[in-house]
Motif scaffolding. Structure first.
Motif, PDB file in Angstrom:
ATOM      1  N   ALA A 109      74.460 -25.241 -17.299  1.00  0.00           N
ATOM      2  CA  ALA A 109      74.926 -25.473 -15.890  1.00  0.00           C
ATOM      3  C   ALA A 109      74.619 -27.238 -15.533  1.00  0.00           C
ATOM      4  O   ALA A 109      75.458 -27.707 -15.074  1.00  0.00           O
ATOM      5  N   GLU A 110      73.315 -27.617 -15.717  1.00  0.00           N
ATOM      6  CA  GLU A 110      73.088 -28.761 -15.258  1.00  0.00           C
ATOM      7  C   GLU A 110      73.636 -29.708 -16.133  1.00  0.00           C
ATOM      8  O   GLU A 110      73.812 -30.798 -15.528  1.00  0.00           O
ATOM      9  N   GLU A 111      73.643 -29.441 -17.323  1.00  0.00           N
ATOM     10  CA  GLU A 111      74.186 -30.321 -18.252  1.00  0.00           C
ATOM     11  C   GLU A 111      75.783 -30.763 -17.961  1.00  0.00           C
ATOM     12  O   GLU A 111      76.282 -31.741 -17.849  1.00  0.00           O
ATOM     13  N   TYR A 112      76.478 -29.606 -17.447  1.00  0.00           N
ATOM     14  CA  TYR A 112      78.133 -29.782 -17.330  1.00  0.00           C
ATOM     15  C   TYR A 112      78.003 -30.669 -15.935  1.00  0.00           C
ATOM     16  O   TYR A 112      79.073 -31.404 -15.883  1.00  0.00           O
ATOM     17  N   VAL A 113      77.162 -30.394 -15.058  1.00  0.00           N
ATOM     18  CA  VAL A 113      77.062 -31.086 -13.710  1.00  0.00           C
ATOM     19  C   VAL A 113      76.928 -32.537 -14.097  1.00  0.00           C
ATOM     20  O   VAL A 113      77.647 -33.468 -13.488  1.00  0.00           O
ATOM     21  N   ARG A 114      76.046 -32.924 -14.711  1.00  0.00           N
ATOM     22  CA  ARG A 114      75.728 -34.215 -15.217  1.00  0.00           C
ATOM     23  C   ARG A 114      77.009 -34.981 -15.887  1.00  0.00           C
ATOM     24  O   ARG A 114      77.245 -36.174 -15.749  1.00  0.00           O
ATOM     25  N   ARG A 115      77.525 -34.247 -16.651  1.00  0.00           N
ATOM     26  CA  ARG A 115      78.878 -34.761 -17.410  1.00  0.00           C
ATOM     27  C   ARG A 115      80.028 -34.849 -16.624  1.00  0.00           C
ATOM     28  O   ARG A 115      80.722 -35.883 -16.707  1.00  0.00           O
ATOM     29  N   ASN A 116      80.212 -34.083 -15.685  1.00  0.00           N
ATOM     30  CA  ASN A 116      81.224 -33.902 -14.877  1.00  0.00           C
ATOM     31  C   ASN A 116      81.080 -33.749 -13.422  1.00  0.00           C
ATOM     32  O   ASN A 116      81.319 -32.575 -12.919  1.00  0.00           O
TER      33      ASN A 116
ATOM     34  N   LEU B  77      81.560 -31.116  -8.053  1.00  0.00           N
ATOM     35  CA  LEU B  77      81.673 -31.045  -6.602  1.00  0.00           C
ATOM     36  C   LEU B  77      82.789 -30.637  -5.891  1.00  0.00           C
ATOM     37  O   LEU B  77      82.854 -29.699  -5.122  1.00  0.00           O
ATOM     38  N   LEU B  78      84.046 -30.795  -6.556  1.00  0.00           N
ATOM     39  CA  LEU B  78      85.425 -30.260  -6.112  1.00  0.00           C
ATOM     40  C   LEU B  78      85.274 -28.666  -6.380  1.00  0.00           C
ATOM     41  O   LEU B  78      85.728 -27.813  -5.481  1.00  0.00           O
ATOM     42  N   THR B  79      84.730 -28.071  -7.422  1.00  0.00           N
ATOM     43  CA  THR B  79      84.677 -26.672  -7.689  1.00  0.00           C
ATOM     44  C   THR B  79      83.779 -26.163  -6.692  1.00  0.00           C
ATOM     45  O   THR B  79      83.969 -24.925  -6.309  1.00  0.00           O
ATOM     46  N   ALA B  80      82.676 -26.734  -6.369  1.00  0.00           N
ATOM     47  CA  ALA B  80      81.567 -26.309  -5.214  1.00  0.00           C
ATOM     48  C   ALA B  80      82.339 -26.110  -3.860  1.00  0.00           C
ATOM     49  O   ALA B  80      82.114 -25.389  -3.184  1.00  0.00           O
ATOM     50  N   ILE B  81      83.076 -27.091  -3.520  1.00  0.00           N
ATOM     51  CA  ILE B  81      83.790 -27.453  -2.479  1.00  0.00           C
ATOM     52  C   ILE B  81      84.908 -26.208  -2.198  1.00  0.00           C
ATOM     53  O   ILE B  81      84.820 -25.352  -1.326  1.00  0.00           O
TER      54      ILE B  81
END
Length: 162
Positions: A134-141, A146-150
């Motif tokens: 999950a951390e790796e995905y957030v770093r790459r995209n 951020l849009l998914t979290a919002i």
């Protein structure tokens, strides 16, 4: 016949006498404390034997009785000794069974504890792997994350407000 000769084994001796001499009745063989001579007289008259022959016969029959309680007598004492032996045997076997069961339960518990520890370690490792992914995905995209979290936050807020 002395009173000592008529003791706790009298009921067994009486049964043997009735087997050997069918003409003897329960009344003939009734023993009342302190009236041993009266019993001896009844046996003499019914069997046609002398007092010495009756005494010898009774001693012989008493000698044939099983020595169940170690003193050569049957009756209540031997039943008590047999019951005590039975209770002791039962108690020792019950202790054996409980000990075996305890060892078995302990072994099973140790086995399950080991298995549970292995499953816990695997789950922990998978959680770490998912966290790292999950951390790796957030770093790459970062924008998509951020849009998914919002979006997820907005939907959660709507659901909570209802």
């Amino acid at each position: 016949m002395t009173q000592f000769a008529i003791d706790g084994s009298w009921n067994q001796i009486r049964g043997k006498l009735q087997q050997q001499f069918g003409q003897l009745t329960d009344d003939d063989l009734l023993f009342v404390e302190g009236k041993g001579d009266e019993l001896l007289g009844r046996l003499q008259s019914k069997l046609g034997m002398s007092a010495d022959e009756i005494n010898d016969l009774l001693k012989k029959l008493k000698g044939e009785l099983p020595a169940a309680n170690g003193n050569g007598r049957g009756g209540p004492g031997s039943m008590k000794a047999a019951a005590t032996r039975f209770a002791d045997d039962f108690k020792s076997k019950a202790i054996e069974v409980v000990d075996d069961l305890g060892h078995s339960v302990t072994a099973k518990a140790e086995k399950f504890k080991g298995q549970a520890g292995g499953v816990y370690d695997q789950a922990r490792q998978q959680a770490r792997t998912l966290h790292g992914d999950a951390e790796e995905y957030v770093r790459r995209n970062p924008r998509q994350a951020l849009l998914t979290a919002i979006g997820v936050g907005f939907i959660a807020g709507l659901l909570i407000r209802r």
